[in-house]
Design a protein around this motif. Structure first.
Motif, PDB file in Angstrom:
ATOM      1  N   THR A 485       0.818  -1.224   0.000  1.00 40.92           N
ATOM      2  CA  THR A 485       0.000   0.000   0.000  1.00 40.92           C
ATOM      3  C   THR A 485       0.849   1.270   0.000  1.00 40.92           C
ATOM      4  O   THR A 485       0.323   2.357   0.231  1.00 40.92           O
ATOM      5  N   LYS A 486       2.124   1.119  -0.279  1.00 44.48           N
ATOM      6  CA  LYS A 486       3.048   2.261  -0.237  1.00 44.48           C
ATOM      7  C   LYS A 486       2.932   3.004   1.092  1.00 44.48           C
ATOM      8  O   LYS A 486       2.748   4.206   1.153  1.00 44.48           O
ATOM      9  N   PHE A 487       3.012   2.228   2.141  1.00 47.35           N
ATOM     10  CA  PHE A 487       2.950   2.727   3.516  1.00 47.35           C
ATOM     11  C   PHE A 487       1.685   3.548   3.775  1.00 47.35           C
ATOM     12  O   PHE A 487       1.716   4.664   4.288  1.00 47.35           O
ATOM     13  N   GLY A 488       0.564   2.916   3.428  1.00 43.02           N
ATOM     14  CA  GLY A 488      -0.723   3.508   3.777  1.00 43.02           C
ATOM     15  C   GLY A 488      -1.126   4.707   2.947  1.00 43.02           C
ATOM     16  O   GLY A 488      -1.968   5.501   3.385  1.00 43.02           O
ATOM     17  N   THR A 489      -0.567   4.849   1.763  1.00 43.10           N
ATOM     18  CA  THR A 489      -0.933   5.986   0.911  1.00 43.10           C
ATOM     19  C   THR A 489      -1.824   5.575  -0.252  1.00 43.10           C
ATOM     20  O   THR A 489      -2.205   6.420  -1.067  1.00 43.10           O
ATOM     21  N   GLU A 490      -2.181   4.287  -0.321  1.00 37.78           N
ATOM     22  CA  GLU A 490      -3.033   3.798  -1.407  1.00 37.78           C
ATOM     23  C   GLU A 490      -4.119   2.876  -0.868  1.00 37.78           C
ATOM     24  O   GLU A 490      -3.962   2.240   0.176  1.00 37.78           O
ATOM     25  N   GLY A 491      -5.219   2.799  -1.617  1.00 40.16           N
ATOM     26  CA  GLY A 491      -6.278   1.850  -1.326  1.00 40.16           C
ATOM     27  C   GLY A 491      -7.016   2.127  -0.031  1.00 40.16           C
ATOM     28  O   GLY A 491      -7.029   3.245   0.498  1.00 40.16           O
ATOM     29  N   ASP A 492      -7.619   1.062   0.505  1.00 37.03           N
ATOM     30  CA  ASP A 492      -8.409   1.186   1.731  1.00 37.03           C
ATOM     31  C   ASP A 492      -7.561   1.559   2.941  1.00 37.03           C
ATOM     32  O   ASP A 492      -8.095   2.031   3.954  1.00 37.03           O
ATOM     33  N   SER A 493      -6.269   1.342   2.859  1.00 35.14           N
ATOM     34  CA  SER A 493      -5.400   1.625   4.008  1.00 35.14           C
ATOM     35  C   SER A 493      -5.411   3.102   4.385  1.00 35.14           C
ATOM     36  O   SER A 493      -5.126   3.452   5.530  1.00 35.14           O
ATOM     37  N   VAL A 494      -5.740   3.952   3.418  1.00 36.42           N
ATOM     38  CA  VAL A 494      -5.769   5.394   3.685  1.00 36.42           C
ATOM     39  C   VAL A 494      -6.793   5.716   4.774  1.00 36.42           C
ATOM     40  O   VAL A 494      -6.605   6.653   5.565  1.00 36.42           O
ATOM     41  N   ASN A 495      -7.855   4.938   4.827  1.00 34.97           N
ATOM     42  CA  ASN A 495      -8.931   5.170   5.791  1.00 34.97           C
ATOM     43  C   ASN A 495      -8.872   4.234   6.994  1.00 34.97           C
ATOM     44  O   ASN A 495      -9.864   4.075   7.704  1.00 34.97           O
ATOM     45  N   ASP A 496      -7.728   3.620   7.206  1.00 36.94           N
ATOM     46  CA  ASP A 496      -7.537   2.722   8.345  1.00 36.94           C
ATOM     47  C   ASP A 496      -6.652   3.434   9.369  1.00 36.94           C
ATOM     48  O   ASP A 496      -5.423   3.412   9.262  1.00 36.94           O
ATOM     49  N   PRO A 497      -7.251   4.093  10.374  1.00 38.48           N
ATOM     50  CA  PRO A 497      -6.460   4.898  11.310  1.00 38.48           C
ATOM     51  C   PRO A 497      -5.430   4.079  12.081  1.00 38.48           C
ATOM     52  O   PRO A 497      -4.330   4.561  12.368  1.00 38.48           O
ATOM     53  N   GLU A 498      -5.770   2.832  12.425  1.00 37.45           N
ATOM     54  CA  GLU A 498      -4.823   1.997  13.160  1.00 37.45           C
ATOM     55  C   GLU A 498      -3.585   1.716  12.317  1.00 37.45           C
ATOM     56  O   GLU A 498      -2.446   1.789  12.800  1.00 37.45           O
ATOM     57  N   PHE A 499      -3.811   1.408  11.041  1.00 33.73           N
ATOM     58  CA  PHE A 499      -2.685   1.132  10.154  1.00 33.73           C
ATOM     59  C   PHE A 499      -1.891   2.406   9.880  1.00 33.73           C
ATOM     60  O   PHE A 499      -0.659   2.369   9.783  1.00 33.73           O
ATOM     61  N   GLN A 500      -2.584   3.540   9.761  1.00 30.43           N
ATOM     62  CA  GLN A 500      -1.889   4.813   9.562  1.00 30.43           C
ATOM     63  C   GLN A 500      -0.944   5.093  10.730  1.00 30.43           C
ATOM     64  O   GLN A 500       0.205   5.494  10.536  1.00 30.43           O
ATOM     65  N   ASP A 501      -1.444   4.874  11.928  1.00 25.73           N
ATOM     66  CA  ASP A 501      -0.598   5.092  13.110  1.00 25.73           C
ATOM     67  C   ASP A 501       0.567   4.099  13.139  1.00 25.73           C
ATOM     68  O   ASP A 501       1.687   4.446  13.543  1.00 25.73           O
ATOM     69  N   ALA A 502       0.288   2.857  12.705  1.00 24.40           N
ATOM     70  CA  ALA A 502       1.348   1.844  12.676  1.00 24.40           C
ATOM     71  C   ALA A 502       2.442   2.250  11.686  1.00 24.40           C
ATOM     72  O   ALA A 502       3.640   2.087  11.971  1.00 24.40           O
ATOM     73  N   CYS A 503       2.042   2.799  10.548  1.00 19.80           N
ATOM     74  CA  CYS A 503       3.034   3.234   9.552  1.00 19.80           C
ATOM     75  C   CYS A 503       3.891   4.368  10.104  1.00 19.80           C
ATOM     76  O   CYS A 503       5.121   4.372   9.923  1.00 19.80           O
ATOM     77  N   ASP A 504       3.265   5.330  10.766  1.00 20.69           N
ATOM     78  CA  ASP A 504       4.030   6.426  11.370  1.00 20.69           C
ATOM     79  C   ASP A 504       4.980   5.900  12.441  1.00 20.69           C
ATOM     80  O   ASP A 504       6.117   6.360  12.566  1.00 20.69           O
TER      81      ASP A 504
END
Length: 714
Positions: A485-504
């Motif tokens: 997902t290119k570190f949460g910048t593509e697809g459904d991952s963009v709207n997944d706050p838990e995954f966004q925080d995990a990427c950061d």
């Protein structure tokens, strides 16, 4: 979002065996206690001096830093503000360089709070912003706080420890020390930042509103030292007295070349100056930010740096300019900051000394000042060559690194090691010159080619394996998805706050592990470097194989994990966990070029030479911790390579990576220029030989001359 503030200090020491005396203004005679004139210091004093030299030279005392006078006569010697003071009877003379105040965090904090409260009372009013800021500077509490902070050792370990719970406050105080030379708008920005940390958002909003108004005035770029001339004579005189004190006590605060760098030394001399021993140190300060939406006009990270300077000169990667050039232009346009954009290629084939020279010429054409941070926008190659150019320009020019790739965002961006290739040698030229501010915004990664992002993940894995088991576990859980997902910048991952925080969190932890390893060994004065995991054998075959850097690092990390298992430093389970994470992230565990064990051995020989006579290959010991392999014979290396090939052949893709090579992701083969240049040289030599043959056949040169010239061509 995360932030790091670091001061890299080389060789600090405290000359604690020499008792301090009462403070005196530099240049005036200090009182000499009677006890100091006895011979009681004697051999102990000599031993203390030798120990101090061995330990280092950044002498930062709490309170007065003068040494007591001994029985021998003082030597009247001054150097860069240093005063010669006899420390050891009939043996040595010590030169103390700077005299700084003690650090008392509660007192400093209360002083700054009083300054903010007093300043706030002057922000409102009908007069113009310049006049109101003049009134702020005339307030006794403001004067007291500014003068007090200007006399502090803000880059010291003591200062960092005192304010480690509030890094934003620490960062502001570091810059506040230099208030005398700061533009009005920069001091206003700092007051707003201090208000946010000490008084809260409402107070900060008042300062920010005033700063916006001040920045619209023609004199917001004026330095406080010049603004002071328009204040009342009494106020101006107070500031001048402080400047006069600082000229001797700490010239950095009154005549800085850069507000991001200081130096110190311990210099000892025999009374007749026939022998001099010295230890010198340089202290750098840097800040790292993990941020989002950096180019949104509401984001003030770049504004706060460049608005007070009146302009921004930037080196921008050509591919970044293609995707984000318009946003960059708009950011500075909205901020009312003149923007000078210089676009250069960021490909590996353009990482030559000639490319660095082109940047240097462009910087000179724009008249970049030595105190003016260059903005560098791009990935790992631009970070290397523009950072190296900044190191060379006027011997040292600061720069801000806005990282747009995962390689620069995790590794090359904050790295103090800047470099370029030359004469077909990788990283032949280089310097140690970290950015003063590194900003990593993974939002830029959405436009990266998947292969470019994938190979950058190797820089995260290396820190996880060597320094942070919790980061490794995050990569086990999220690594494959982060790549996909290119570190949460593509697809459904963009709207997944838990995954966004995990990427950061992954990015932040990787960055923290890297700088903790790198900044404590800024000039590579030793070779226990965990972040060099994966960089022992791969440098020899990365370019010949045409591999992406991270893909070649993956093969070397895998080999290192196997060697660690053979040594008994990691269990078989831990080894396979490492290999699986590398493979799951679609990185290479093996490449056929590794079958050339003679070439790999030659690389090891070169690495030993580069590392001061030691192999010191970083490998895990155990997983999450660092160990160093220092003995590996040629026969054993060949055997281990064969065993490793058989082991990883059972992994997906037989251990190969996805899009391993530069050409696989649309980049030019790094060897292509070398091949092209050799072909051109061969063609030119052939033409010269043909000409020589004609000259000989026509009798214009002798056979002996022909043979001599032909030998030269060969």
């Amino acid at each position: 979002m995360s932030a790091f503030v670091a001061s890299a200090v080389q060789a600090p020491t405290t000359l604690s065996s020499v008792a301090p005396v009462s403070p005196a203004l530099r240049g005036a005679p200090a009182a000499v206690p009677e006890a100091a004139t006895t011979a009681g210091v004697g051999a102990a004093g000599v031993a203390a001096g030798i120990a101090a030299l061995a330990a280092g030279a950044s002498v930062i005392r709490k309170g007065d830093r003068r040494a007591r006078k001994s029985a021998c006569k003082p030597v009247g010697l001054n150097a860069r503000g240093g005063e010669a003071v006899d420390s050891f009877p009939s043996v040595t003379t010590t030169i103390n360089y700077y005299e700084l105040d003690a650090i008392d965090a509660p007192t400093i904090t209360e002083s700054v709070k009083a300054m903010l409260k007093s300043a706030q009372s002057k922000l409102a009013g009908s007069s113009d912003a310049e006049a109101r800021f003049g009134a702020v500077l005339s307030e006794p509490a403001v004067m007291a706080a500014l003068i007090s902070v200007s006399r502090l050792p803000v880059f010291s370990h003591e200062m960092g420890s005192a304010f480690k719970e509030d890094l934003e406050l620490l960062h502001a105080l570091k810059q506040l020390k230099y208030f005398w030379n700061l533009p009005m708008s920069q001091l206003a920005v700092l007051m707003g930042n201090l208000a946010r940390q000490l008084d809260g958002p409402a107070s900060a909003a008042e300062f920010e509103a005033f700063t916006k108004e001040l920045c619209e005035t023609p004199k917001h770029l004026e330095a406080i030292k010049d603004t002071s001339k328009r204040l009342s004579p009494e106020v101006h005189q107070k500031y001048l007295e402080n400047a006069a004190h600082l000229e001797a006590a700490d010239p950095h605060a009154v005549y800085p070349t850069s507000i991001y760098r200081q130096c110190d030394a311990l210099t000892l001399a025999t009374p007749d100056a026939s022998t001099i021993e010295a230890v010198m140190s340089t202290t750098l300060t840097t800040t790292i930010k993990i941020a989002r939406n950096v180019l949104d006009p509401s984001n003030k990270l770049l504004f706060n740096v460049y608005k007070p300077l009146g302009r921004c000169v930037a080196v921008v990667d050509d591919k970044v300019d293609m995707h984000y050039g318009a946003e960059l232009d708009n950011y500075f346009k909205e901020a009312g900051i003149e923007f000078k954009k210089m676009v250069f290629s960021g490909n590996e084939v353009d990482k030559d000394i000639k490319d660095v020279e082109r940047i240097l010429v462009a910087m000179k054409a724009e008249g970049v000042a030595r105190h003016e941070p260059l903005l560098v926008v791009g990935g790992g190659v631009i970070a290397d060559i523009a950072g190296f150019a900044a190191a060379l320009y006027s011997r040292n020019t600061p720069y801000v690194m806005l990282c747009t790739s995962i390689v620069s965002g995790i590794d090359a961006g904050p790295s103090p090691r800047v470099c370029c290739n030359g004469f077909d040698y990788k990283n032949l030229y280089g310097a140690y010159h970290p950015p003063v501010l590194t900003i990593t915004d993974r939002g830029f990664w959405k436009t990266l080619h998947p292969g470019w992002l994938r190979h950058g993940v190797a820089e995260i894995i290396k820190m996880a394996v060597m320094k942070d088991l919790s980061l490794f576990e995050l990569m086990e859980k999220h690594g494959a998805r982060a790549v996909a997902t290119k570190f949460g910048t593509e697809g459904d991952s963009v709207n997944d706050p838990e995954f966004q925080d995990a990427c950061d969190l992954i990015v932040g932890k990787a960055m923290e592990g890297y700088v903790r390893s790198e900044y404590g060994n800024l000039w590579e004065t030793h070779q226990c470097r965990p972040h060099a995991y994966g960089h022992t054998w791969s440098p020899g075959y990365e370019l010949p194989a045409g591999m992406l850097h991270g893909q070649s690092v993956g093969t070397c990390m895998g080999l290192g994990a196997y060697l660690s298992f053979v040594e008994g430093w990691v269990s078989e389970e831990e080894m396979h966990r490492i290999l699986k994470v590398i493979s799951d992230c679609e990185l290479s565990l093996y490449h056929p070029i590794m079958d050339d064990d003679v070439m790999v051995w030659k690389t090891q020989v070169s690495i030993v030479e580069k590392r001061g006579g030691n192999l010191c290959a970083p490998i895990p010991k155990p997983l999450g911790f660092s160990g160093y392999l220092n003995d590996l014979s040629q026969d054993m290396l060949s055997q281990r390579l064969a065993e490793y090939k058989a082991l990883v052949g059972k992994y997906p893709r037989e251990g190969r990576g996805v899009e391993e090579h530069c050409v696989d992701v649309g980049l030019e083969d790094p060897q292509s220029k070398k091949t092209q240049r050799k072909a051109e040289e061969t063609e030119a030599a052939g033409m010269r030989l043909s000409l020589l043959t004609e000259l000989r056949d026509e009798g214009l040169i002798t056979a002996e001359q022909f043979d001599a010239k032909r030998a030269q061509l060969a």
